[in-house]
Design an enzyme around this catalytic site. Structure first.
Site, PDB file in Angstrom:
ATOM      1  N   ASN A 178       0.848  -1.193   0.000  1.00  0.00           N
ATOM      2  CA  ASN A 178       0.000   0.000   0.000  1.00  0.00           C
ATOM      3  C   ASN A 178       0.883   1.242   0.000  1.00  0.00           C
ATOM      4  OD1 ASN A 178       0.580   0.807   2.837  1.00  0.00           O
ATOM      5  ND2 ASN A 178      -0.342  -1.185   3.226  1.00  0.00           N
ATOM      6  N   PHE A 206      -4.063   2.887  14.826  1.00  0.00           N
ATOM      7  CA  PHE A 206      -4.318   3.893  13.805  1.00  0.00           C
ATOM      8  C   PHE A 206      -5.489   3.449  12.932  1.00  0.00           C
ATOM      9  CE2 PHE A 206      -1.171   7.361  13.288  1.00  0.00           C
ATOM     10  CZ  PHE A 206      -0.465   7.133  14.453  1.00  0.00           C
ATOM     11  N   LYS A 249     -12.818   0.704  15.666  1.00  0.00           N
ATOM     12  CA  LYS A 249     -11.541  -0.011  15.795  1.00  0.00           C
ATOM     13  C   LYS A 249     -11.043   0.009  17.237  1.00  0.00           C
ATOM     14  CE  LYS A 249     -10.632   0.354  10.990  1.00  0.00           C
ATOM     15  NZ  LYS A 249      -9.970   0.902   9.832  1.00  0.00           N
ATOM     16  N   LYS A 299     -10.639  -3.671  18.807  1.00  0.00           N
ATOM     17  CA  LYS A 299      -9.268  -4.136  19.042  1.00  0.00           C
ATOM     18  C   LYS A 299      -8.776  -3.808  20.458  1.00  0.00           C
ATOM     19  CE  LYS A 299      -8.388  -3.716  14.096  1.00  0.00           C
ATOM     20  NZ  LYS A 299      -7.389  -3.735  13.040  1.00  0.00           N
TER      21      LYS A 299
HETATM   22  N1  CTP Z   1      -3.534  -3.686  11.884  1.00  0.00           N
HETATM   23  C1  CTP Z   1      -2.793  -4.755  12.342  1.00  0.00           C
HETATM   24  N2  CTP Z   1      -2.773  -5.934  11.664  1.00  0.00           N
HETATM   25  C2  CTP Z   1      -3.505  -6.082  10.533  1.00  0.00           C
HETATM   26  C3  CTP Z   1      -4.279  -4.996  10.044  1.00  0.00           C
HETATM   27  C4  CTP Z   1      -4.282  -3.825  10.747  1.00  0.00           C
HETATM   28  O1  CTP Z   1      -2.133  -4.625  13.378  1.00  0.00           O
HETATM   29  N3  CTP Z   1      -3.463  -7.232   9.882  1.00  0.00           N
HETATM   30  C5  CTP Z   1      -3.544  -2.438  12.660  1.00  0.00           C
HETATM   31  C6  CTP Z   1      -2.874  -1.262  11.982  1.00  0.00           C
HETATM   32  O2  CTP Z   1      -1.507  -1.191  12.341  1.00  0.00           O
HETATM   33  C7  CTP Z   1      -3.656  -0.085  12.538  1.00  0.00           C
HETATM   34  C8  CTP Z   1      -5.033  -0.658  12.797  1.00  0.00           C
HETATM   35  O3  CTP Z   1      -4.867  -2.075  12.849  1.00  0.00           O
HETATM   36  O4  CTP Z   1      -3.130   0.350  13.776  1.00  0.00           O
HETATM   37  C9  CTP Z   1      -6.088  -0.316  11.829  1.00  0.00           C
HETATM   38  O5  CTP Z   1      -5.748  -0.779  10.576  1.00  0.00           O
HETATM   39  P1  CTP Z   1      -6.803  -0.746   9.386  1.00  0.00           P
HETATM   40  O6  CTP Z   1      -6.226  -1.442   8.204  1.00  0.00           O
HETATM   41  O7  CTP Z   1      -7.328   0.637   9.208  1.00  0.00           O
HETATM   42  O8  CTP Z   1      -7.968  -1.606  10.042  1.00  0.00           O
HETATM   43  P2  CTP Z   1      -8.661  -2.934   9.648  1.00  0.00           P
HETATM   44  O9  CTP Z   1      -8.911  -3.667  10.912  1.00  0.00           O
HETATM   45  O10 CTP Z   1      -7.874  -3.638   8.613  1.00  0.00           O
HETATM   46  O11 CTP Z   1     -10.055  -2.435   9.130  1.00  0.00           O
HETATM   47  P3  CTP Z   1     -10.596  -2.092   7.648  1.00  0.00           P
HETATM   48  O12 CTP Z   1      -9.565  -2.573   6.676  1.00  0.00           O
HETATM   49  O13 CTP Z   1     -11.880  -2.826   7.599  1.00  0.00           O
HETATM   50  O14 CTP Z   1     -10.787  -0.603   7.631  1.00  0.00           O
END
Ligand code: CTP
Length: 330
Positions: free
Chosen positions: A135, A248, A262, A266
Site C-alpha cells: 500500500n 491507527f 476499531k 481491538k
Molecule cells: N492492523 C494490524 N494488523 C492487521 C491490520 C491492521 O495490526 N493485519 C492495525 C494497523 O496497524 C492499525 C489498525 O490495525 O493500527 C487499523 O488498521 P486498518 O487497516 O485501518 O484496520 P482494519 O482492521 O484492517 O479495518 P478495515 O480494513 O476494515 O478498515
C-alpha cells in the site's frame, strides 16, 4: 561552548528569514548561529518578516527543514505589517510564544525510563519471488513518532516495514517485510514495552502459498485468492495487560465512527484516525487527525507537521494514562 550546555530551551523571537536560512543550512558565523549548532535541546522559532518573504519558496523550504528537525515553529499572525502590506508575517503574540515554550519544556524528558514499541510503514506480501501486494504508506508518521519519543527520553523499538526513509539515530530499528514477520517481532518485544503504537499500514490479505518460481503470463485472465493476514493490533488488544495501546485508522470516509469502532473491536486505549486522500495522509509531510480515546472523548488535532502531531499524540497518551490509572512501573 558552555552557554549551549547550561540552557534547556533555545527560543528565537523574532526569527528573520535570513536567520531561518542560516539555521536550516547549519551556517555558524555569529554568536546565535554558533550557539544553535552547539545546542542539543528543544528549539522554538517565532518568525517575523514581510509577507512575500514568508511565502517565498526558499523560506518555506527552510521552515520545512527546521520542522523536520523537530523544531517548533510558532506561526506568524496575519495583519498589517511594518512594510505596509497585509498578510502573514507579524510576530505571534507573546502569550502564544510562551505557550509553545512551556509545551516544549514540559515535553523535554517526560518519556524517560519508558520503552515504546512502534510499528511503521507498509508491509509487503509476496505473490511470487518478484511481485508483491502493498500500500501507499511512506512510514513517515511512524518514524515521526519514533523520533519524538526518542527526543523525549524514551527507549524506542521501531519495527519497520520497507520504507525509503533514513534510519533514525538512537532508535533500535527492526526491519520486517510481511505482516507475519511484523507480528513475530512485535510479540517478541512486547514484554519490555510500556506503550505500543501501531502506526504501520499492515496489508489485510496475503497469498497463503507463495509459488517458488516467477508466475508466467500464460493465462488470459488471472484472479488471486487471498487469505487474511494476522490482525496484530487485535492480538495486542488481547495481550496488552496494563500497557497503553495506540492504534491507527486510515480512512477515506466516516473517520470518527471508524476510529471508535476499531478502538472497541481491538481493545485499544487510543485510536488515531486520519483521512487519507490526495492532499493528506500517506505521502504527505503533514497530517490532520482525530484522537478517539477509551474514555469516550474525541480530540481533533489541527493540520500540522507529522512530528508535531507525533508530539501531540504522546502529550494526550500520557494524560490518558494518568486518567486511566494505568501503571507504567514494570
Ligand atoms: N492492523 C494490524 N494488523 C492487521 C491490520 C491492521 O495490526 N493485519 C492495525 C494497523 O496497524 C492499525 C489498525 O490495525 O493500527 C487499523 O488498521 P486498518 O487497516 O485501518 O484496520 P482494519 O482492521 O484492517 O479495518 P478495515 O480494513 O476494515 O478498515
Amino acid at each position: 561552548m558552555a552557554v549551549a550546555q547550561e540552557h534547556e530551551i533555545l527560543v528565537v523571537a523574532p526569527a528573520t528569514a535570513d536567520l531561518l536560512a542560516k539555521l536550516a543550512h547549519g551556517l555558524a558565523d555569529d554568536f546565535l548561529t554558533t550557539l544553535y549548532l552547539a545546542f542539543t535541546g528543544p528549539v522554538v522559532l517565532a518568525p517575523a518578516m514581510n509577507v512575500n518573504m514568508w511565502r517565498h519558496a526558499a523560506t518555506q523550504g527552510n521552515l520545512e527543514t527546521l520542522r523536520k528537525r523537530g523544531h517548533r515553529i510558532v506561526e506568524p499572525e496575519s495583519g498589517y505589517l511594518a512594510c505596509g502590506m497585509t498578510g502573514p508575517g507579524r510576530l505571534a503574540e507573546p502569550e502564544t510564544i510562551a505557550e509553545a515554550v512551556a509545551r516544549e519544556g514540559a515535553r523535554r524528558k517526560d518519556l524517560e525510563g519508558e520503552t515504546i514499541l512502534i510499528t511503521a510503514g507498509p508491509t509487503q506480501e509476496p505473490l511470487d519471488p518478484v511481485r508483491y501486494i502493498s500500500n501507499r504508506s511512506s512510514g513517515r508518521m511512524g518514524y515521526a513518532l519514533a523520533e519524538a519519543a526518542a527526543a523525549r527520553g524514551a527507549r524506542v523499538v521501531l519495527v519497520s516495514g520497507p520504507v525509503a526513509l533514513p534510519p533514525l539515530a538512537g532508535v533500535e530499528t527492526i526491519p520486517v517485510r510481511t505482516a507475519a514477520e511484523m507480528r513475530e517481532k512485535v510479540l517478541e518485544n512486547l514484554d519490555r514495552a510500556d506503550i505500543v503504537v501501531k502506526a504501520a499500514a499492515v496489508a489485510d490479505y496475503h497469498l497463503g502459498r507463495v509459488p517458488a518460481q516467477k508466475v508466467k503470463k500464460t493465462a488470459a485472465r488471472m484472479s488471486l485468492e487471498l487469505d487474511p493476514t494476522p490482525d496484530i493490533l487485535a492480538e495486542l488488544g488481547r495481550k496488552k495487560g496494563d500497557r497503553l495501546l495506540i492504534g491507527f485508522a486510515a480512512e477515506t470516509e466516516n473517520l470518527q465512527q471508524e476510529a471508535r469502532r476499531k478502538l472497541e473491536m481491538k481493545n485499544c486505549d487510543m485510536v488515531v484516525g486520519n483521512l487519507v486522500g490526495p492532499e493528506l495522509g500517506f505521502e504527505s509531510e503533514e497530517n490532520e487527525v482525530i484522537l478517539a480515546l477509551r474514555t469516550g472523548a474525541v480530540i481533533p488535532l489541527a493540520r500540522a507537521s507529522k512530528r508535531e502531531i507525533a508530539d501531540r499524540i504522546f502529550d494526550e497518551a500520557l494524560k490518558l494514562r494518568l486518567a486511566l490509572h494505568l501503571a507504567h512501573e514494570r
